[in-house]
Design a protein around this motif. Structure first.
Motif, PDB file in Angstrom:
ATOM      1  N   GLU A  59       0.832  -1.207   0.000  1.00 33.90           N
ATOM      2  CA  GLU A  59       0.000   0.000   0.000  1.00 33.90           C
ATOM      3  C   GLU A  59       0.863   1.252   0.000  1.00 33.90           C
ATOM      4  OE1 GLU A  59      -0.733  -2.707   1.582  1.00 33.90           O
ATOM      5  OE2 GLU A  59      -2.826  -3.168   1.064  1.00 33.90           O
ATOM      6  N   GLN A  60       1.956   1.212   0.754  1.00 32.53           N
ATOM      7  CA  GLN A  60       2.858   2.368   0.791  1.00 32.53           C
ATOM      8  C   GLN A  60       3.455   2.628  -0.589  1.00 32.53           C
ATOM      9  OE1 GLN A  60       6.909   3.000   3.146  1.00 32.53           O
ATOM     10  NE2 GLN A  60       5.153   3.019   4.544  1.00 32.53           N
ATOM     11  N   ALA A  61       3.843   1.570  -1.276  1.00 31.24           N
ATOM     12  CA  ALA A  61       4.405   1.719  -2.617  1.00 31.24           C
ATOM     13  C   ALA A  61       3.360   2.253  -3.590  1.00 31.24           C
ATOM     14  CB  ALA A  61       4.960   0.381  -3.107  1.00 31.24           C
ATOM     15  N   ALA A  62       2.109   1.788  -3.449  1.00 33.42           N
ATOM     16  CA  ALA A  62       1.038   2.255  -4.335  1.00 33.42           C
ATOM     17  C   ALA A  62       0.750   3.737  -4.107  1.00 33.42           C
ATOM     18  CB  ALA A  62      -0.220   1.421  -4.119  1.00 33.42           C
ATOM     19  N   LEU A  63       0.801   4.175  -2.868  1.00 36.67           N
ATOM     20  CA  LEU A  63       0.586   5.597  -2.574  1.00 36.67           C
ATOM     21  C   LEU A  63       1.729   6.430  -3.131  1.00 36.67           C
ATOM     22  CD1 LEU A  63      -1.168   7.740  -1.170  1.00 36.67           C
ATOM     23  CD2 LEU A  63       0.087   7.270   0.948  1.00 36.67           C
ATOM     24  N   ALA A  64       2.947   5.956  -2.951  1.00 33.93           N
ATOM     25  CA  ALA A  64       4.116   6.693  -3.448  1.00 33.93           C
ATOM     26  C   ALA A  64       4.135   6.772  -4.971  1.00 33.93           C
ATOM     27  CB  ALA A  64       5.396   6.036  -2.939  1.00 33.93           C
ATOM     28  N   ALA A  65       3.603   5.744  -5.641  1.00 34.68           N
ATOM     29  CA  ALA A  65       3.626   5.706  -7.105  1.00 34.68           C
ATOM     30  C   ALA A  65       2.536   6.554  -7.744  1.00 34.68           C
ATOM     31  CB  ALA A  65       3.493   4.264  -7.591  1.00 34.68           C
ATOM     32  N   ALA A  66       1.564   6.992  -6.948  1.00 37.11           N
ATOM     33  CA  ALA A  66       0.475   7.809  -7.489  1.00 37.11           C
ATOM     34  C   ALA A  66       1.011   9.154  -7.969  1.00 37.11           C
ATOM     35  CB  ALA A  66      -0.600   8.014  -6.432  1.00 37.11           C
ATOM     36  N   GLU A  67       0.387   9.685  -9.003  1.00 29.93           N
ATOM     37  CA  GLU A  67       0.784  11.000  -9.485  1.00 29.93           C
ATOM     38  C   GLU A  67       0.551  12.052  -8.408  1.00 29.93           C
ATOM     39  OE1 GLU A  67      -1.374  13.655 -12.609  1.00 29.93           O
ATOM     40  OE2 GLU A  67       0.140  12.487 -13.694  1.00 29.93           O
ATOM     41  N   ARG A  68      -0.559  11.929  -7.696  1.00 32.20           N
ATOM     42  CA  ARG A  68      -0.916  12.816  -6.594  1.00 32.20           C
ATOM     43  C   ARG A  68      -1.645  11.992  -5.545  1.00 32.20           C
ATOM     44  NH1 ARG A  68       1.829  15.886  -9.033  1.00 32.20           N
ATOM     45  NH2 ARG A  68       1.305  17.900  -9.987  1.00 32.20           N
ATOM     46  N   PHE A  69      -1.723  12.539  -4.336  1.00 30.38           N
ATOM     47  CA  PHE A  69      -2.760  12.056  -3.440  1.00 30.38           C
ATOM     48  C   PHE A  69      -3.488  13.261  -2.875  1.00 30.38           C
ATOM     49  CE2 PHE A  69       0.377  12.487   0.019  1.00 30.38           C
ATOM     50  CZ  PHE A  69      -0.394  12.826   1.122  1.00 30.38           C
ATOM     51  N   TRP A  70      -4.803  13.127  -2.812  1.00 30.17           N
ATOM     52  CA  TRP A  70      -5.651  14.186  -2.288  1.00 30.17           C
ATOM     53  C   TRP A  70      -6.039  13.851  -0.857  1.00 30.17           C
ATOM     54  CZ3 TRP A  70      -9.804  14.813  -6.753  1.00 30.17           C
ATOM     55  CH2 TRP A  70      -9.163  15.310  -7.895  1.00 30.17           C
ATOM     56  N   THR A  71      -6.117  14.870  -0.038  1.00 26.18           N
ATOM     57  CA  THR A  71      -6.548  14.657   1.336  1.00 26.18           C
ATOM     58  C   THR A  71      -7.329  15.870   1.812  1.00 26.18           C
ATOM     59  OG1 THR A  71      -5.817  13.849   3.506  1.00 26.18           O
ATOM     60  CG2 THR A  71      -4.481  15.585   2.465  1.00 26.18           C
ATOM     61  N   ILE A  72      -7.957  15.756   2.960  1.00 24.63           N
ATOM     62  CA  ILE A  72      -8.945  16.758   3.365  1.00 24.63           C
ATOM     63  C   ILE A  72      -8.393  17.864   4.250  1.00 24.63           C
ATOM     64  CG2 ILE A  72     -10.898  15.199   3.094  1.00 24.63           C
ATOM     65  CD1 ILE A  72     -10.808  14.581   6.031  1.00 24.63           C
ATOM     66  N   SER A  73      -7.178  17.700   4.774  1.00 16.46           N
ATOM     67  CA  SER A  73      -6.647  18.735   5.676  1.00 16.46           C
ATOM     68  C   SER A  73      -5.128  18.673   5.724  1.00 16.46           C
ATOM     69  CB  SER A  73      -7.201  18.559   7.097  1.00 16.46           C
ATOM     70  OG  SER A  73      -6.710  17.362   7.688  1.00 16.46           O
ATOM     71  N   ARG A  74      -4.526  19.746   6.190  1.00 15.28           N
ATOM     72  CA  ARG A  74      -3.076  19.789   6.384  1.00 15.28           C
ATOM     73  C   ARG A  74      -2.637  18.729   7.381  1.00 15.28           C
ATOM     74  NH1 ARG A  74      -3.065  25.904   8.230  1.00 15.28           N
ATOM     75  NH2 ARG A  74      -4.898  24.988   9.214  1.00 15.28           N
ATOM     76  N   TYR A  75      -3.448  18.538   8.414  1.00 14.06           N
ATOM     77  CA  TYR A  75      -3.129  17.565   9.456  1.00 14.06           C
ATOM     78  C   TYR A  75      -3.019  16.155   8.871  1.00 14.06           C
ATOM     79  CZ  TYR A  75      -3.778  14.914  13.838  1.00 14.06           C
ATOM     80  OH  TYR A  75      -3.646  14.057  14.900  1.00 14.06           O
ATOM     81  N   SER A  76      -4.019  15.746   8.092  1.00 15.15           N
ATOM     82  CA  SER A  76      -3.975  14.418   7.484  1.00 15.15           C
ATOM     83  C   SER A  76      -2.817  14.296   6.497  1.00 15.15           C
ATOM     84  CB  SER A  76      -5.303  14.118   6.773  1.00 15.15           C
ATOM     85  OG  SER A  76      -6.251  13.647   7.695  1.00 15.15           O
ATOM     86  N   ARG A  77      -2.576  15.355   5.742  1.00 16.08           N
ATOM     87  CA  ARG A  77      -1.448  15.350   4.803  1.00 16.08           C
ATOM     88  C   ARG A  77      -0.137  15.123   5.545  1.00 16.08           C
ATOM     89  NH1 ARG A  77      -0.106  21.144   3.037  1.00 16.08           N
ATOM     90  NH2 ARG A  77       0.582  21.083   5.209  1.00 16.08           N
ATOM     91  N   ASP A  78       0.080  15.875   6.605  1.00 17.78           N
ATOM     92  CA  ASP A  78       1.360  15.802   7.313  1.00 17.78           C
ATOM     93  C   ASP A  78       1.569  14.439   7.956  1.00 17.78           C
ATOM     94  OD1 ASP A  78       1.734  18.396   6.525  1.00 17.78           O
ATOM     95  OD2 ASP A  78       1.248  19.283   8.467  1.00 17.78           O
ATOM     96  N   LEU A  79       0.512  13.891   8.586  1.00 17.91           N
ATOM     97  CA  LEU A  79       0.657  12.583   9.217  1.00 17.91           C
ATOM     98  C   LEU A  79       0.904  11.496   8.175  1.00 17.91           C
ATOM     99  CD1 LEU A  79      -2.031  12.545  12.061  1.00 17.91           C
ATOM    100  CD2 LEU A  79       0.432  12.867  12.260  1.00 17.91           C
ATOM    101  N   ALA A  80       0.178  11.545   7.064  1.00 19.76           N
ATOM    102  CA  ALA A  80       0.359  10.532   6.017  1.00 19.76           C
ATOM    103  C   ALA A  80       1.763  10.578   5.447  1.00 19.76           C
ATOM    104  CB  ALA A  80      -0.680  10.732   4.913  1.00 19.76           C
ATOM    105  N   CYS A  81       2.258  11.785   5.193  1.00 21.93           N
ATOM    106  CA  CYS A  81       3.596  11.918   4.615  1.00 21.93           C
ATOM    107  C   CYS A  81       4.674  11.458   5.584  1.00 21.93           C
ATOM    108  CB  CYS A  81       3.832  13.363   4.186  1.00 21.93           C
ATOM    109  SG  CYS A  81       2.849  13.868   2.753  1.00 21.93           S
ATOM    110  N   GLN A  82       4.557  11.822   6.841  1.00 20.31           N
ATOM    111  CA  GLN A  82       5.550  11.442   7.840  1.00 20.31           C
ATOM    112  C   GLN A  82       5.576   9.939   8.062  1.00 20.31           C
ATOM    113  OE1 GLN A  82       4.424  13.791  11.246  1.00 20.31           O
ATOM    114  NE2 GLN A  82       4.832  15.729  10.181  1.00 20.31           N
ATOM    115  N   ALA A  83       4.377   9.327   8.125  1.00 21.76           N
ATOM    116  CA  ALA A  83       4.295   7.897   8.427  1.00 21.76           C
ATOM    117  C   ALA A  83       4.756   7.030   7.265  1.00 21.76           C
ATOM    118  CB  ALA A  83       2.866   7.519   8.813  1.00 21.76           C
TER     119      ALA A  83
END
Length: 370
Positions: A129-153
């Protein structure tokens, strides 16, 4: 524009994610020259679909009594669609579908974007799943908080993320007089009402209901006529009811159970303050309350910073601090703060989080995929 959307479930369950996805699809259908196939893994054709008659959207349903069969059928149908129509872009509506979407799109050399919401991407994902997320052209999310946690993790470049926030329907959620029938049903006459709308699930105990109950004794010292209306159901309710009993405030806490979306606006009109010191990816309920002119209290370290516009529209408090919650409730109940001005709260909320704002933002994001 020809696109494909793939979701797990949009129509067969009520919840923040389902409401958000329906808003996104509605905004998409309002765009000129938009055309999409929408694949739904766990929805059936019999499910109520408010977008059924949108000519721009073609829905494909794959609900099955045998979950694996439903997934196989969706995969085959999706592959056939991608091979036949070669859409400009594929939008994967859940991280649990990302591995399948990644494999099909990589094989067919099609770009894709993953939609994320909250907790499902806040912790390290399995390698595939991590590789699939990284391979996406973009990922959309609903808030800065979710973006930051997803990117860090998950070691994702924050530049890959784009924000597509939740919105509220200002025609459905608006100020009004609390219905007498509901006031009588919940015995709220001459009461000041705190309210929370949340799932009461033991697997997610951080909605703040327990901490608000713990704050009630302090609040009652200042406002002796306060009652706390909790809307939602789940297996954590017995624990919460016992906590209220142990603290001597059981008669002040009302568990309303499940309330359908169509009846929520009338329930918000019962409230003097909406309080949910939680950990949210965003928190559509804050928008709904403010659109009804109700002051709000949220947590101070989560995605609620977006709907509350970094505290400009409401109180942000430590979500595990009963004293801070009590103080914020007391201030909000006094009604002296500018954040208690209902008409202003509603207008400021709709300026940024209306359907038209969502359509404009979606247009921007889709232009990046051209």
């Amino acid at each position: 524009m020809r696109h494909v959307f793939v979701f797990i479930e949009v129509l067969g369950a009520e919840g923040g994610i389902q409401s958000y996805i329906q808003d996104v699809l509605s905004a998409y259908a309002s765009l000129p020259k938009a055309e999409a196939d929408v694949f739904l893994l766990r929805d059936s054709q019999a499910a109520p679909n408010p977008l059924r008659h949108c000519r721009q959207l073609r829905f494909h349903y794959f609900k099955s009594t045998r979950p694996m069969l439903g997934r196989v059928r969706l995969t085959v149908a999706l592959m056939s669609c991608l091979m036949r129509y070669r859409p400009e872009h594929v939008f994967c509506g859940h991280i649990n579908l990302a591995v399948m979407v990644n494999r099909l799109c990589r094989w067919l050399k099609l770009p894709y974007t993953v939609l994320t919401y909250g907790k499902e991407v806040w912790d390290p994902l399995p390698p595939a799943e991590q590789a699939a997320l990284a391979a996406a052209e973009r990922f959309w999310t609903i808030s800065r908080y979710s973006r930051d946690l997803a990117c860090q993790a998950n070691q994702i470049d924050p530049g890959q993320a784009r924000l597509l926030p939740c919105v509220v329907d200002g025609r459905q959620f608006m100020p009004g007089t609390a219905p007498d029938a509901l006031v009588a049903q919940y015995s709220l006459k001459e009461s000041l009402v705190l309210m929370t709308v949340a799932r009461l699930w033991s697997g997610d105990p951080y909605k703040g209901v327990d901490m608000t109950i713990r704050a009630l004794p302090q609040i009652l010292q200042v406002f002796s006529n306060v009652k706390y209306l909790v809307i939602g159901r789940g297996d954590d309710q017995p624990r919460l009811a016992q906590l209220a009993e142990d603290l001597g405030v059981a008669e002040r806490v009302i568990f309303a159970g499940f309330v359908p979306t169509a009846a929520l606006a009338d329930h918000y009109r019962l409230a003097d303050v909406y309080v949910m010191p939680s950990r949210e990816g965003f928190g559509i309920v804050y928008l709904e309350a403010m659109a009804c002119g109700v002051p709000v209290i949220s947590g101070d370290s989560d995605g609620s910073a977006e709907p509350l516009q970094d505290g400009r529209l409401g109180w942000q408090v430590s979500y595990r601090d009963a004293d801070a919650i009590a103080q914020a409730c007391i201030e909000a109940l006094k009604g002296e703060d500018s954040r208690c001005q209902g008409d202003w709260l509603r207008q400021e909320t709709l300026n940024r989080f209306s359907a038209s704002a969502l359509a404009a933002r979606l247009t921007e994001l889709l232009s990046e995929t051209d």
